[in-house]
Each structure stands twice: as structure tokens, then as C-alpha cells.
Design an enzyme around this catalytic site. Sequence first.
Site, PDB file in Angstrom:
ATOM      1  N   GLN A  78       0.846  -1.195   0.000  1.00  0.00           N
ATOM      2  CA  GLN A  78       0.000   0.000   0.000  1.00  0.00           C
ATOM      3  C   GLN A  78       0.883   1.247   0.000  1.00  0.00           C
ATOM      4  OE1 GLN A  78      -3.640  -0.334   0.745  1.00  0.00           O
ATOM      5  NE2 GLN A  78      -3.724   1.761   0.043  1.00  0.00           N
ATOM      6  N   PHE A  79       1.386   1.641  -1.184  1.00  0.00           N
ATOM      7  CA  PHE A  79       2.289   2.798  -1.244  1.00  0.00           C
ATOM      8  C   PHE A  79       1.586   4.081  -0.821  1.00  0.00           C
ATOM      9  CE2 PHE A  79       0.313   3.452  -5.329  1.00  0.00           C
ATOM     10  CZ  PHE A  79       0.384   4.823  -5.533  1.00  0.00           C
ATOM     11  N   THR A  80       0.259   4.134  -0.904  1.00  0.00           N
ATOM     12  CA  THR A  80      -0.464   5.361  -0.561  1.00  0.00           C
ATOM     13  C   THR A  80      -0.396   5.691   0.922  1.00  0.00           C
ATOM     14  OG1 THR A  80      -2.582   4.193  -0.373  1.00  0.00           O
ATOM     15  CG2 THR A  80      -2.033   5.157  -2.535  1.00  0.00           C
TER      16      THR A  80
END
Length: 146
Positions: A78-80
Site C-alpha cells: 500500500q504505497f499510498t
Amino acid sequence: MRVVVQRSKQAQVTVDGAVVGSIDHGLVLLVGITHEDTEQDAKFAADKIAGLRIFEDESGKMNHSVQDVKGQILSVSQFTLYGDCRKGKRPNFMAAARPEQAKPLYDRFNELLREQGLQVETGIFGAMMDVSLINDGPVTLIVESK
């Protein structure tokens, strides 16, 4: 490393309509990796999460870990989680590690969890995924390695 930890009764991740990972009782992990993260960060997060006492004992107190209750892990990249929303209306993702750095560390993080005897299911790194879960409690925590 930043990990959102959700206690779950059931969860799954699908890509293009196909289930690629699913668990019954356990934890859903949304895993974000930043530029400065190393294997030390992955080890810290894996150890912390494996031992986190967030499942109830027979008295209803949070005294058991996912290992104690023989729970499973659903780990989703989950890079966000490293999106910066302080300025403007569009998040800035400059703090998120590039895929070529993040993927090996994400894979190592999952392997460290497996080395502790946990069953770990995953999504597909970098894919558009649909994650569904029945949040148990709800119990949601954030673990950060820094």
C-alpha cells in the site's frame, strides 16, 4: 515502514475478479515502505506484529497475539500510506519507495512473518486490488518502524 493492522474475521484480495489471497481469522496488513526503510525496519515490524497482543483471552482482555490464536495474515502492499496531504488537494507520494526498492523489502517482510510460523497470504505487488474484510472489533492499529 508503516503498517495498518486490522483484526479480521475474514478477508480477501482480488485482482481482475480473481481471488489471489484470502484468510479466515487473523490480521489484514496494509504495508507501506519509504526510501529509508531497510531489512531492520522489516524485521522490527514483523516482530512487533507477530507478537501484538490484540486478540481477546477467555476474560475478554486483549492478551493474545495472532500467533497465540493461530491466526492468518493477509498482507497487502500500500504505497499510498506515504501520501502527503498537507498541501493542495492531490497527495504527494514522494516519500513512498520506488517499486524496485519496495518490492524486495515487502517480500522480505512477508518472509519474516512466515519464519515466525504464520500463514501469510498476499495480494499482487503493484496491482490494482480490491480488498474486502470483516473487521473484528473493529480493531485497527498503526505500526511504524521509525
